[in-house]
Enzyme design. Structure first.
Site: not given
Ligand code: CTP
Length: 401
Positions: A210-211
């Site tokens: 993810g980020n």
């Protein structure tokens, strides 16, 4: 539309007054502040205590206010000034006639004459009264003064007769008012699709790539667009944010593939599309179906490229005004211009990682708006809520040009 609005509800003496308890409840649920003025005869049809409890404010009937051994007065001028909008429901033939001729013989009428806000009235009476010439004259006069009629409906009446004169149902009164308030807004009749937040690409049932995107920029864009009257579809990756606005339809997604599918579902119908999501560029080729055990010393993931949602929408674009974001670290303007062209966009919002306070994570952003006609406008560092307004304003300028 009604959040934080001060609504003054005037209830007059007709059987439909019993429905106003539901009306007050709906106004409160919609986030409005409500004060109720009852005429003397209205209090025979509906209980002041019920209305006070539901509206969270004392119900007002007369000019004189007794508090212990102190006598004061209910200031009709202050009440009129407090209101953002006034609703008279039910509006009986008697009250409509008084409103038409300025007969000021009770607190409601004095407040009506003092109010500077829009005044809505919902007629309610028996069909012969409704069709009487004098009622028609009152209706015409009231509308000529700028009051807004919430039309009566046809149906069974308290007398047992069938015909026109039933007060609009509380839900219909609320939607009528909301639609009216939306009328003059610049994005009314426009559908806005926004992608926002990160995407999570599954490695196994418990892990993902993810980020750090929070989705705040897209969330603020959705709120600003809805406040301008637009109907918003917010396609939101995993985020703690969840806007509560009746004009925002949130479609939650997890992965880039889900976001791609949802964006394609809604794009055709949108007038403006803004892709603010921080979509993961790659995903694990095969997500494990069971949790991966740490048996190996070294572990590598086989990643495949995710489809570029914005690029795909750019190919499909017809009437839509399509806007993307570009987060850059070097050659910012050149890279943003290249992306605008490559993805067939109408405009792109550039965030430079070299600007303090820009990009994702924080509450602020510093943007440059570039359009397909090479117009460039740089903005100061602002909160994301303010940035969202600037972006929509730039789009509106171009759509109305
Ligand atoms: N975007 C998208 N789908 C993707 C990747 C990006 O819709 N799979 C959108 C983003 O929402 C943003 C824009 O494309 O509006 C720019 O994304 P960005 O990642 O900055 O640029 P890329 O085009 O992916 O190029 P690069 O990462 O090489 O800079």
């Amino acid at each position: 539309m009604l959040v934080g609005k001060n609504i003054l509800l005037g209830i007059t003496g007709g059987i439909a007054a019993y429905k106003t308890t539901f009306l007050v409840r709906l106004f409160i649920k919609a986030g409005a502040n409500v004060k109720v003025i009852l005429t003397e005869s209205a209090s025979s049809f509906v209980s002041p205590l019920t209305l006070a409890t539901l509206s969270k404010n004392p119900t007002i009937t007369s000019f004189i206010k007794e508090e212990g051994n102190k006598t004061d007065w209910n200031n009709h001028v202050e009440l009129g000034l407090w209101a953002d909008l006034m609703v008279i429901a039910p509006a009986t033939a008697n009250t409509m006639s008084k409103m038409a001729y300025g007969t000021c013989d009770n607190l409601l009428m004095a407040t009506y004459l003092s109010a500077k806000c829009p005044v809505f009235f919902a007629p309610a009476m028996d069909l012969d009264m409704f069709n009487h010439e004098s009622t028609k004259i009152s209706l015409d006069k009231l509308e000529s003064f700028g009051n807004i009629m919430i039309p009566a409906t046809t149906g069974e009446l308290a007398s047992g007769l069938f015909g026109e004169g039933r007060m609009a149902e509380p839900e219909d009164i609320v939607s009528f008012i909301k639609n009216y308030l939306r009328r003059g807004l610049p994005l009314k009749d426009k559908k806005i699709m926004i992608t926002a937040g990160p995407t999570y690409e599954a490695i196994d049932p418990v892990r993902f790539i993810g980020n750090h995107s929070t989705g705040l920029m897209g969330y603020e864009l959705a709120k600003a667009a809805a406040d301008l009257g637009g109907e918003v579809i917010l396609i939101l990756g995993p985020s703690n944010l969840s806007p509560k606005h009746e004009l925002i339809n949130v479609q939650n997604v997890i992965s880039a593939e889900e976001m791609y599918d949802k964006a394609h579902e809604y794009f055709g119908n949108s007038d403006i599309t803004i892709c603010a999501a921080a979509v993961a560029d790659y995903r694990p080729k095969n997500a494990a179906t069971q949790k991966i055990k740490k048996k190996q010393e070294r572990f590598s993931l086989d990643l495949v490229k995710n489809k570029d949602i914005l690029l795909a929408l750019g190919k499909l674009k017809k009437k839509q005004y399509l806007v993307g974001f570009a987060l850059e670290t070097e050659n910012e303007l050149e890279n943003a211009k290249a992306k605008l062209k490559k993805k067939n966009l109408d405009a792109i919002i550039l965030n430079s990682m070299n600007d303090k306070g820009a990009g994702f994570g924080g509450n602020t952003n510093k943007i440059t708006f570039l359009d397909k006609n090479s117009q460039i406008k740089a903005f100061e560092l602002k909160t994301k809520a303010e940035v969202a307004k600037d972006i929509l304003n730039e789009i509106l300028i171009r759509l109305n040009a």
